[in-house]
Design a protein around this motif. Structure first.
Motif, PDB file in Angstrom:
ATOM      1  N   GLY A 132       0.411  -1.649  -0.037  1.00 34.17           N
ATOM      2  CA  GLY A 132      -0.842  -0.153   0.305  1.00 34.17           C
ATOM      3  C   GLY A 132       0.962   0.962  -0.093  1.00 34.17           C
ATOM      4  N   PHE A 133       2.278   1.255  -0.281  1.00 39.25           N
ATOM      5  CA  PHE A 133       2.966   2.634  -0.501  1.00 39.25           C
ATOM      6  C   PHE A 133       3.176   2.964   1.065  1.00 39.25           C
ATOM      7  CE2 PHE A 133       1.203   1.744  -4.573  1.00 39.25           C
ATOM      8  CZ  PHE A 133       2.487   1.753  -5.661  1.00 39.25           C
ATOM      9  N   LEU A 134       3.184   2.591   1.664  1.00 44.58           N
ATOM     10  CA  LEU A 134       2.542   3.222   3.502  1.00 44.58           C
ATOM     11  C   LEU A 134       4.521   2.278   3.745  1.00 44.58           C
ATOM     12  CD1 LEU A 134       1.568   3.722   5.949  1.00 44.58           C
ATOM     13  CD2 LEU A 134       1.360   0.702   6.349  1.00 44.58           C
ATOM     14  N   PRO A 135       5.002   3.538   3.971  1.00 45.75           N
ATOM     15  CA  PRO A 135       6.222   3.676   4.416  1.00 45.75           C
ATOM     16  C   PRO A 135       6.548   2.343   5.409  1.00 45.75           C
ATOM     17  CG  PRO A 135       5.955   5.833   4.386  1.00 45.75           C
ATOM     18  CD  PRO A 135       4.711   4.867   4.400  1.00 45.75           C
ATOM     19  N   LEU A 136       6.269   2.700   6.501  1.00 45.09           N
ATOM     20  CA  LEU A 136       6.540   0.874   7.289  1.00 45.09           C
ATOM     21  C   LEU A 136       6.580   0.297   6.477  1.00 45.09           C
ATOM     22  CD1 LEU A 136       7.778   0.172  10.559  1.00 45.09           C
ATOM     23  CD2 LEU A 136       4.649   0.042  11.022  1.00 45.09           C
ATOM     24  N   ALA A 176       6.214  -4.286  13.095  1.00 44.02           N
ATOM     25  CA  ALA A 176       5.062  -5.449  12.421  1.00 44.02           C
ATOM     26  C   ALA A 176       3.928  -3.656  12.180  1.00 44.02           C
ATOM     27  CB  ALA A 176       4.463  -5.908  13.221  1.00 44.02           C
ATOM     28  N   VAL A 177       3.317  -3.967  11.107  1.00 45.28           N
ATOM     29  CA  VAL A 177       2.193  -3.241  10.388  1.00 45.28           C
ATOM     30  C   VAL A 177       0.834  -3.002  11.286  1.00 45.28           C
ATOM     31  CG1 VAL A 177       0.868  -2.435   8.776  1.00 45.28           C
ATOM     32  CG2 VAL A 177       3.586  -3.256   8.506  1.00 45.28           C
ATOM     33  N   ASP A 178       0.636  -4.264  11.780  1.00 52.91           N
ATOM     34  CA  ASP A 178      -0.135  -4.643  12.450  1.00 52.91           C
ATOM     35  C   ASP A 178      -0.477  -4.091  13.673  1.00 52.91           C
ATOM     36  OD1 ASP A 178       1.073  -6.508  13.498  1.00 52.91           O
ATOM     37  OD2 ASP A 178      -0.090  -8.220  12.920  1.00 52.91           O
TER      38      ASP A 178
END
Length: 959
Positions: free
Chosen positions: A472-476, A516-518
């Motif tokens: 999702g092009f999310l930097p993290l 972790a993203v979540d």
């Protein structure tokens, strides 16, 4: 007692092989809380906190074998400490562990074990010690060619490797936390590897002392100075840290103790660096503001160029950077602060306010900021208001730059804003109520920047478009994906993309180490109220990709306010006013929360499906008010066809998803009913793929219900989709099966509609007699049913069948009759189609009919009929000599036909435009494409016409 507890806690944590951050995560605490406990700055906890710490330490599962060299030698096997018997065996283990995964020659082993004076039996004794060591570490001890040995370990088995890894990835504080004392307790202190390791520890400590909070720096330096008592650089920083924390007297006393030790032990006076530190204390120049207290700037910071340019030149004293978790707020704030630091001679302060997890109160935050400014503890007021007043007074005339990270809300941060200088705030929520601030809401990285970041982290350019999209092009997420690829050298980008492709497993894959993203999303979720959490969960389980207030209102009460709450918390996006959606990864997180924690999940989704069904039924009624088939449960919510069409266009993808969701959840009746509501929209707009998909699901649902009329109706609509795709065999098969069901149910209206459709299908195939037969049957059956609208449409079909057969006079008669009847029945769509047919059939005076038809079709949003009207107008313009206008009309028709997937309409428009074009090569290309389309229609009569046109144009080209 507090100090004893802290020392015990540190020893237990290190014995379990955990960093402070890892223990904090396991115990559900902040890193700050663990650090304060270990350093004796917080009273020993009781109750739940103590039990959490105990449980986290007891359940820590380390590797089967663990070796520690950053302090006294340690060996743990199966979680239990093992004593290495024999000094030389222990020395051998330490020597190999200092050079992990490297071959250590036999000569070096002998030299170290016997200090350069080996006995004659050295070979046998080396074998004895290596044998003892192998019984302890097993296959980790490996013999190498030439007689040496190697200790094959990874970062989970050796604290030295773990230290190097953490230092490379996370920085100073976490890495220094790995040390328990001098290397191997001093046993091999003079070995070059031990010296280099100790030097790296000191270098990291010096760097951290220059940027870390004074209290933490003091806690870090105390054990290190016990190991490095003669290092003047460390002592100089201890003097400065003590003074910066408000302990000026202690700082000067420390200098005197060090001076006495140097004179006594070495006979020298303190050097320039230590004396400079003493002088700063004496002059009162040791406030933190003179040092850069920012975290290190990311060396691979990427993108945000436009934002940085705007912020660097922004005169506003307070900047708020907000955005969803993992969007890169802190990275941008720190990067910006480093760029601005030179403008603020009063210094740079940094404070993590810990939003979402152990957030600091305003009073605690003020105390920390005041201490960073050099205010002694006894001068700091108790009351928050008094602290804030002192803070404002101290910053009024001092140009300071303050970064306040992870702000939880306006009330928390309002007292912390300095009177002078500049403040940069980061928050996961919009701080809309803060006055006089510049707000910047971050979006995900643009594709090129995400690709650049991914490549920088890997150290090489790679093609990773699919991975970036799945992140999702999310930097993290991009950073974690790159870190996973870097940690697994055998993985390819394609393999990583394959692992991320399953949306149910994607969040589980986006974890590496303690990132972790979540977990980042969970912190935002924890800040919500329960009503907000409930809507978040239910929306995550919603099949619709976007939703409005009405859809959310089918799930919960007070939906509008809750939607805006989630929007402010950056857990939702608002791409257009009143329309909301999730970031893809947040949707998956919300769905997982719904599966685990939402008791109302099934009934809420049923309410949502009912909402879409009611709205779609109302839209279908508004589009075609003369063709209602079943009770929609109320009046239409739309004022007319234009409003209904606008809603369907916006909700198109959602409605397709809801049909699929109803099918997957076994809601058979809503599934086929919703699909039936959509077929007319698909017919008018040309979404053939979605038409076929939804109606295949609907057909299976109708058969599951045992509803023969529903099955027949669905087959007709599905057959029409195949007709539009020129899949005539499938179109006929569905209609003849529908006719059998109509006859079985004695459904006169259903039989009439089926014959009407069959007439159009056979007409396109060139079966003119069959087309006329079916349309005549439809006219008679609609008459029996008393349906004027249906009768008019069957008459349009008769006009079409005669026109395709070349009986133009007969076609004009039927189109004219149909036009009168559609107006009598109030069928605007049928009126438009009759006008188009009559406009084609009348070579003279046909253009005004087509112009009226074009107005009608555009008002109804009917792109299919609009294409036919434009084609007819183009043909008339060509015959009238208006070539340019004809080309414009026909090219518009070609574009519409391509967008709707109408192969028949495209063939007709291409043939016409091929006859009009003056560019003969372009005309040949149009005719050749029309010929290919005609052959796919399996209509030999039309194929012959197009061939004749093509031959004529080709002949003109050769002439």
């Amino acid at each position: 007692m507090t100090g004893d507890f802290g020392r015990t806690l540190r020893a237990r944590r290190q014995a379990a092989g955990l960093t402070q951050r890892e223990l904090a995560q396991r115990a559900g605490m902040s890193v700050r809380a663990v650090r304060n406990l270990e350093n004796g700055r917080t009273a020993a906890p009781r109750g739940a906190t103590s039990r959490q710490l105990d449980a986290a330490l007891e359940t820590a599962c380390g590797p089967e074998l663990w070796i520690g060299v950053l302090g006294p030698l340690q060996l743990r096997v199966g979680g239990r400490s093992v004593e290495v018997r024999g000094t030389k065996t222990a020395t051998l283990l330490g020597l190999l562990a200092l050079q992990p995964n490297s071959a250590v020659p036999r000569e070096e082993i002998v030299d170290v074990l016997w200090d350069g004076r080996p006995p004659a039996s050295q070979a046998q004794l080396v074998g004895v010690h290596t044998g003892r060591l192998r019984r302890l570490v097993g296959p980790l001890l490996q013999a190498v060619r030439g007689g040496g040995y190697r200790l094959a370990v990874d970062a989970a088995q050796l604290d030295l490797l773990r230290f190097n890894d953490i230092a490379d990835r996370f920085g100073y504080a976490e890495a220094l936390d790995c040390w328990r004392g001098p290397v191997l307790g001093g046993r091999l202190r003079q070995h070059p590897a031990a010296v280099a390791l100790a030097d790296r520890r000191v270098a990291l400590a010096l760097s951290y002392a220059d940027i870390g909070p004074p209290a933490d720096v003091i806690a870090m330096l105390r054990p290190l100075l016990a190991d490095e008592p003669m290092h003047e650089g460390l002592h100089a920083r201890m003097v400065l840290a003590l003074a910066a924390s408000g302990q000026q007297v202690s700082a000067l006393q420390h200098f005197e103790r060090v001076r006495s030790m140097l004179v006594r032990e070495l006979g020298v006076e303190p050097g320039e660096e230590l004396r400079a530190a003493q002088l700063k204390v004496l002059r009162g120049q040791t406030v933190v503001g003179e040092r850069n207290c920012l975290p290190r700037d990311l060396p691979d910071f990427t993108g945000r160029d436009d934002e940085l340019r705007a912020l660097l030149d922004d005169p506003c004293p307070v900047t708020v950077i907000d955005g969803m978790a993992g969007i890169g707020k802190t990275a941008l704030a720190v990067h910006l602060a480093h760029a601005l630091a030179g403008r603020y001679p009063g210094g740079t302060l940094f404070l993590d306010l810990g939003a979402g997890h152990d957030p600091l109160s305003a009073c605690d935050a003020l105390e920390s900021l005041l201490r960073q400014l050099g205010v002694e503890g006894e001068r700091i007021p108790v009351r928050t208001d008094d602290c804030a007043a002192l803070w404002r007074a101290l910053t009024a005339d001092r140009r300071v730059l303050v970064v306040l990270d992870n702000v939880s809300g306006a009330a928390q941060v309002r007292p912390l804003l300095p009177s002078g200088g500049r403040a940069i705030l980061t928050s996961r929520t919009r701080l809309s109520s803060l006055e006089g601030v510049r707000q910047l809401s971050l979006d995900v990285l643009p594709d090129p920047d995400a690709a650049t970041l991914f490549a920088r982290m890997l150290g090489r350019p790679v093609a990773a478009a699919e991975v970036l999209r799945l992140c999702g092009f999310l930097p993290l997420a991009v950073r974690i994906a790159a870190a996973k690829l870097r940690a697994h050298p055998s993985w390819t980008v394609a393999y990583l993309a394959d692992r991320l492709r399953d949306e149910h497993l994607r969040l589980g894959e986006l974890r590496v180490g303690d990132r972790a993203v979540d977990a980042a999303f969970s912190l935002s979720y924890q800040q919500l109220t329960e009503p907000q959490r409930r809507l978040f969960r239910l929306l995550g389980d919603c099949p619709a990709l976007e939703f409005d207030v009405d859809a959310a209102g089918a799930l919960v009460e007070n939906a509008e306010q809750l939607l805006h709450d989630l929007l402010d918390a950056h857990l939702l996006l608002e791409p257009t006013p009143g329309r909301f959606r999730f970031h893809d990864l947040l949707r998956q997180h919300a769905r997982s929360m719904a599966v685990c924690d939402e008791p109302d999940r099934a009934s809420a989704q049923l309410r949502l499906i009912d909402h879409y069904l009611h709205r779609a039924a109302g839209a279908a009624d508004a589009l075609e008010p003369t063709r209602r088939r079943w009770d929609t449960g109320g009046t239409s919510p739309f004022a007319g066809p234009a409003e209904a069409m606008a809603w369907l266009v916006v909700e198109h993808e959602n409605l397709v998803a809801v049909v699929a969701a109803a099918s997957s959840r076994g809601l058979w009746t809503p599934c086929w009913q919703l699909a039936q509501c959509l077929w007319r929209f698909f017919f008018l707009r040309g979404h053939l793929r979605d038409w076929v998909l939804t109606h295949r699901l609907a057909l299976a649902a109708a058969r599951r219900c045992g509803d023969l009329r529903a099955e027949a109706e669905t087959r007709k609509n599905l057959g029409l989709a195949h007709w539009r795709r020129a899949s005539f065999a499938e179109a006929l098969d569905h209609h003849y099966q529908a006719l059998l069901l109509d006859e079985r149910e004695a459904d006169v209206w259903g039989r009439a509609k089926t014959h009407n459709h069959l007439g159009f299908i056979h007409a396109r195939m060139g079966h003119h007699d069959q087309a006329v037969h079916h349309q005549q049957s439809a006219v008679a059956l609609y008459q029996d049913a008393g349906d004027d609208c249906g009768q008019a449409r069957a008459q349009i079909g008769l006009g079409d069948a005669h026109f395709q057969a070349g009986s133009i006079d007969a076609s004009r008669v039927w189109f004219a009759r149909a036009l009168d009847l559609t107006r009598l029945a109030g069928d605007r769509w049928g009126e438009g189609l009759a006008l188009i047919g009559l406009g084609f059939a009348r070579r003279e005076h046909g253009r005004p009919l087509l112009e009226r038809a074009l107005v009608l079709t555009r008002a109804l949003g009917d792109r299919w009929s609009e294409c036919l009207a434009l084609t007819g107008l183009g043909i008339h313009d060509h015959l009238a000599g208006a070539t340019d206008r004809a080309v414009s009309q026909l090219r518009g028709a070609v574009s519409l036909a391509r967008s709707t997937g109408d192969r028949w309409g495209l063939r007709l428009a291409l043939s016409a435009v091929g006859r009009v074009l003056s560019d003969r090569s372009e005309a040949v290309a149009a005719h050749e494409e029309a010929l290919e389309l005609t052959r796919s229609l399996r209509n030999r009569h039309l194929e012959a016409e197009v061939l004749a046109d093509l031959a004529a144009v080709a002949g003109m080209c050769s002439a």
